[in-house]
Write a protein that holds these residues in place. Structure first.
Motif, PDB file in Angstrom:
ATOM      1  N   TYR A 152       0.848  -1.189   0.000  1.00 38.43           N
ATOM      2  CA  TYR A 152       0.000   0.000   0.000  1.00 38.43           C
ATOM      3  C   TYR A 152       0.889   1.246   0.000  1.00 38.43           C
ATOM      4  O   TYR A 152       1.865   1.324   0.764  1.00 38.43           O
ATOM      5  CB  TYR A 152      -0.919   0.020   1.221  1.00 38.43           C
ATOM      6  CG  TYR A 152      -2.010  -1.021   1.164  1.00 38.43           C
ATOM      7  CD1 TYR A 152      -3.202  -0.776   0.491  1.00 38.43           C
ATOM      8  CD2 TYR A 152      -1.841  -2.254   1.787  1.00 38.43           C
ATOM      9  CE1 TYR A 152      -4.205  -1.733   0.443  1.00 38.43           C
ATOM     10  CE2 TYR A 152      -2.837  -3.228   1.746  1.00 38.43           C
ATOM     11  CZ  TYR A 152      -4.015  -2.959   1.058  1.00 38.43           C
ATOM     12  OH  TYR A 152      -4.995  -3.909   1.006  1.00 38.43           O
TER      13      TYR A 152
ATOM     14  N   THR B 276       4.650  -1.780 -11.045  1.00 35.21           N
ATOM     15  CA  THR B 276       3.698  -0.709 -11.357  1.00 35.21           C
ATOM     16  C   THR B 276       4.426   0.638 -11.427  1.00 35.21           C
ATOM     17  O   THR B 276       5.165   1.005 -10.516  1.00 35.21           O
ATOM     18  CB  THR B 276       2.586  -0.631 -10.301  1.00 35.21           C
ATOM     19  OG1 THR B 276       1.939  -1.901 -10.208  1.00 35.21           O
ATOM     20  CG2 THR B 276       1.565   0.444 -10.664  1.00 35.21           C
TER      21      THR B 276
ATOM     22  N   SER C  64       1.055   8.442 -11.181  1.00 37.82           N
ATOM     23  CA  SER C  64       0.038   7.527 -11.699  1.00 37.82           C
ATOM     24  C   SER C  64      -0.815   6.871 -10.632  1.00 37.82           C
ATOM     25  O   SER C  64      -1.782   6.194 -10.963  1.00 37.82           O
ATOM     26  CB  SER C  64       0.711   6.430 -12.536  1.00 37.82           C
ATOM     27  OG  SER C  64       1.558   6.986 -13.510  1.00 37.82           O
ATOM     28  N   SER C  65      -0.467   7.027  -9.339  1.00 39.46           N
ATOM     29  CA  SER C  65      -1.217   6.354  -8.272  1.00 39.46           C
ATOM     30  C   SER C  65      -1.506   7.326  -7.139  1.00 39.46           C
ATOM     31  O   SER C  65      -0.995   8.455  -7.124  1.00 39.46           O
ATOM     32  CB  SER C  65      -0.429   5.147  -7.748  1.00 39.46           C
ATOM     33  OG  SER C  65      -0.192   4.211  -8.786  1.00 39.46           O
ATOM     34  N   SER C  66      -2.313   6.859  -6.203  1.00 42.29           N
ATOM     35  CA  SER C  66      -2.736   7.706  -5.083  1.00 42.29           C
ATOM     36  C   SER C  66      -2.401   7.032  -3.764  1.00 42.29           C
ATOM     37  O   SER C  66      -2.192   5.811  -3.690  1.00 42.29           O
ATOM     38  CB  SER C  66      -4.244   7.967  -5.154  1.00 42.29           C
ATOM     39  OG  SER C  66      -4.608   8.535  -6.402  1.00 42.29           O
TER      40      SER C  66
ATOM     41  N   GLY D 263      -2.666   5.180  -0.330  1.00 43.57           N
ATOM     42  CA  GLY D 263      -3.561   4.123   0.098  1.00 43.57           C
ATOM     43  C   GLY D 263      -3.843   3.081  -0.957  1.00 43.57           C
ATOM     44  O   GLY D 263      -4.447   2.048  -0.673  1.00 43.57           O
ATOM     45  N   GLU D 264      -3.394   3.322  -2.168  1.00 43.44           N
ATOM     46  CA  GLU D 264      -3.651   2.372  -3.253  1.00 43.44           C
ATOM     47  C   GLU D 264      -2.727   1.161  -3.125  1.00 43.44           C
ATOM     48  O   GLU D 264      -1.547   1.298  -2.816  1.00 43.44           O
ATOM     49  CB  GLU D 264      -3.429   3.072  -4.600  1.00 43.44           C
ATOM     50  CG  GLU D 264      -3.761   2.207  -5.806  1.00 43.44           C
ATOM     51  CD  GLU D 264      -3.598   2.970  -7.112  1.00 43.44           C
ATOM     52  OE1 GLU D 264      -3.519   2.316  -8.166  1.00 43.44           O
ATOM     53  OE2 GLU D 264      -3.541   4.224  -7.063  1.00 43.44           O
ATOM     54  N   LEU D 265      -3.282  -0.015  -3.358  1.00 41.45           N
ATOM     55  CA  LEU D 265      -2.485  -1.244  -3.343  1.00 41.45           C
ATOM     56  C   LEU D 265      -1.871  -1.429  -4.721  1.00 41.45           C
ATOM     57  O   LEU D 265      -2.584  -1.572  -5.716  1.00 41.45           O
ATOM     58  CB  LEU D 265      -3.356  -2.449  -2.987  1.00 41.45           C
ATOM     59  CG  LEU D 265      -2.660  -3.814  -3.000  1.00 41.45           C
ATOM     60  CD1 LEU D 265      -1.533  -3.854  -1.972  1.00 41.45           C
ATOM     61  CD2 LEU D 265      -3.662  -4.938  -2.741  1.00 41.45           C
ATOM     62  N   ILE D 266      -0.557  -1.418  -4.767  1.00 36.62           N
ATOM     63  CA  ILE D 266       0.128  -1.515  -6.052  1.00 36.62           C
ATOM     64  C   ILE D 266       0.951  -2.812  -6.103  1.00 36.62           C
ATOM     65  O   ILE D 266       1.362  -3.339  -5.081  1.00 36.62           O
ATOM     66  CB  ILE D 266       1.023  -0.275  -6.317  1.00 36.62           C
ATOM     67  CG1 ILE D 266       1.888   0.062  -5.091  1.00 36.62           C
ATOM     68  CG2 ILE D 266       0.169   0.923  -6.660  1.00 36.62           C
ATOM     69  CD1 ILE D 266       3.226  -0.516  -5.073  1.00 36.62           C
TER      70      ILE D 266
ATOM     71  N   THR E  98       6.092   2.696   0.261  1.00 32.29           N
ATOM     72  CA  THR E  98       5.028   1.725   0.498  1.00 32.29           C
ATOM     73  C   THR E  98       5.118   1.218   1.941  1.00 32.29           C
ATOM     74  O   THR E  98       6.119   1.409   2.627  1.00 32.29           O
ATOM     75  CB  THR E  98       5.135   0.531  -0.471  1.00 32.29           C
ATOM     76  OG1 THR E  98       6.453  -0.025  -0.391  1.00 32.29           O
ATOM     77  CG2 THR E  98       4.885   0.977  -1.904  1.00 32.29           C
TER      78      THR E  98
ATOM     79  N   ILE F 245       4.745   4.303 -10.809  1.00 32.71           N
ATOM     80  CA  ILE F 245       4.124   5.250  -9.881  1.00 32.71           C
ATOM     81  C   ILE F 245       4.412   6.689 -10.300  1.00 32.71           C
ATOM     82  O   ILE F 245       3.525   7.542 -10.285  1.00 32.71           O
ATOM     83  CB  ILE F 245       4.634   5.015  -8.439  1.00 32.71           C
ATOM     84  CG1 ILE F 245       4.480   3.539  -8.058  1.00 32.71           C
ATOM     85  CG2 ILE F 245       3.890   5.906  -7.467  1.00 32.71           C
ATOM     86  CD1 ILE F 245       3.066   3.027  -8.107  1.00 32.71           C
TER      87      ILE F 245
END
Length: 324
Positions: free
Chosen positions: A56, A220, A209-211, A213-216, A77, A222
Motif C-alpha cells: 500500500y 507498477t 500515476s497512483s494515489s 492508500g492504493e495497493l500496487i 510503500t 508510480i
C-alpha cells in the motif's frame, strides 16, 4: 472615346506587370525554401520509477510539475509486512548459526583422539603381556582379559570415528541451512530498502500515476520523471544523404514553434541498421526501395528556448558542419 480605350489598355498592361512581378516573387520564395531537409522529432530522457515490491502506498511527497534532485524521495510503500518477515528471517538465521556452532563443536571433539590413544596403549601392553605369556609369567586368564579390553577399545575407536564423521556431515548441513537463512535475510533487507524509491536523476515530475492508500503490484509505474536537460532529435535520413553525415558534425535545426530561432544540434549517433523504406520499389527506382537510417542529434544546452518532447523540427542536412 479613344482616351477611354487608352485608359483601359493602360490598366490592363499595369495588371499584367503586377501579376508578372507576383509570379516572380513566388518562384524566388520557392527557390529559397528548397534544400535537403528532413523532419525530426524532439525526445528527452524519461524515467519510469516503478514499485519494486507490492504494498500500500503510504507516502507520495511529490506532485506533477515539481522539480526534484537526484536522491529525493518519490514514494514509499507500507513497511510493516516486510519488517515482520525481517524479524522471522533474523530469528531463523540466528538459530541456524547456533546449529552450526553445535555441529562444529561435535565434529571437533577429542573423542576420536582419546579412543585411538587408548587403543595404542592397550596394544603396547598386549605386546608386553605376550612376551610374558610366552615365558609362562602371565596366566591365560590375564591374557584373555587384556585381549577383550583391546578389542573393546578398537570398537570404541571405530564408533568414535563414525560419530565424528556424522558430526562433520551435520556441520556441513548446518552451514548450508545458515547460508540459506542468510540469503532469505538479505532478500528481506533488500525488499525493506525498496519500500522507498528515490529520484535516479534531476528532473521534473511529469506524471504521478497512483494515489495514497492504493495497493500496487510489483512493476507498477508510480512516477514518471523527465529530464529536460537531456534532449535530442531523432530523424530518419534516407540512404542517399546518410552517407554524407558523420558523428560529431554540427547541424542547424528549425522549429515551427519558434520560426525565428535556429537551434544547434550535434550528431551523436548514426544507426547502421535500416529503419523503414521511404519509397517503395517502382520502375523509376529500378525496383529498389529507398530506406532510411535513424540519426540521433543532441541539442545544445546553450539554447534557452525549450523544445518539448514530441515537437517536430526541420533538420538542414546540407548545412551539416565539420566536427568541432
Amino acid at each position: 472615346m479613344q482616351n477611354g480605350k487608352k485608359k483601359v489598355l493602360a490598366l490592363l498592361l499595369a495588371g499584367c506587370c503586377v501579376l508578372s512581378a507576383c509570379g516572380t516573387k513566388t518562384d524566388d520564395t520557392k527557390t529559397a525554401e528548397k534544400g535537403n531537409f528532413v523532419t525530426g522529432t524532439v525526445e528527452c530522457k524519461e524515467v519510469y520509477v516503478r514499485a519494486k515490491i507490492p504494498g500500500y502506498l503510504t507516502d507520495i511527497p511529490v506532485e506533477e510539475g515539481q522539480e526534484v534532485k537526484e536522491g529525493d524521495l518519490l514514494f514509499s510503500t507500507d513497511r510493516r509486512d516486510v519488517e515482520v518477515k525481517q524479524t522471522q528471517a533474523s530469528a531463523t538465521a540466528k538459530a541456524a548459526a547456533g546449529q552450526v556452532e553445535a555441529a562444529k563443536n561435535a565434529a571437533e571433539a577429542a573423542v576420536v583422539e582419546k579412543a585411538n590413544a587408548n587403543v595404542k596403549l592397550l596394544e603396547t601392553e598386549y605386546a608386553k603381556y605376550q612376551e610374558l605369556y610366552a615365558m609362562d609369567a602371565v596366566s591365560q586368564d590375564n591374557m584373555d582379559k587384556l585381549t577383550t579390553q583391546l578389542e573393546a577399545a578398537r570398537l570404541d575407536a571405530a564408533a568414535a570415528a563414525a560419530q565424528q564423521q556424522a558430526a562433520q556431515g551435520q556441520y556441513e548441513a548446518a552451514n548450508g541451512q545458515l547460508a540459506a537463512a542468510k540469503g532469505v535475510l538479505d532478500e528481506v533487507n533488500l525488499n525493506l530498502g525498496q519500500t522507498s524509491q528515490y529520484a535516479p536523476c534531476n528532473g521534473t515530475i511529469t506524471m504521478v500515476s497512483s494515489s495514497l492508500g492504493e495497493l500496487i503490484g510489483t512493476g507498477t509505474t508510480i512516477v514518471t520523471l523527465t529530464d529536460y536537460s537531456d534532449r535530442w532529435v531523432m530523424a530518419n535520413v534516407d540512404e542517399y544523404a546518410v552517407g554524407k553525415l558523420k558523428v560529431g558534425q554540427q547541424i542547424p535545426l528549425t522549429s515551427k514553434a519558434h520560426p525565428d530561432t535556429v537551434f544547434h544540434g550535434k550528431i551523436v549517433n548514426i544507426s547502421k541498421s535500416p529503419d523503414f523504406a521511404t519509397k517503395k520499389s517502382t520502375n523509376e527506382l529500378n525496383d529498389q526501395d529507398v530506406v532510411t537510417y535513424e540519426v540521433k542529434i543532441a541539442l545544445s544546452e546553450k539554447d534557452d528556448i525549450m523544445l518539448y518532447p514530441g515537437m517536430l523540427v526541420q533538420v538542414d542536412l546540407d548545412k551539416a558542419g565539420e566536427k568541432k
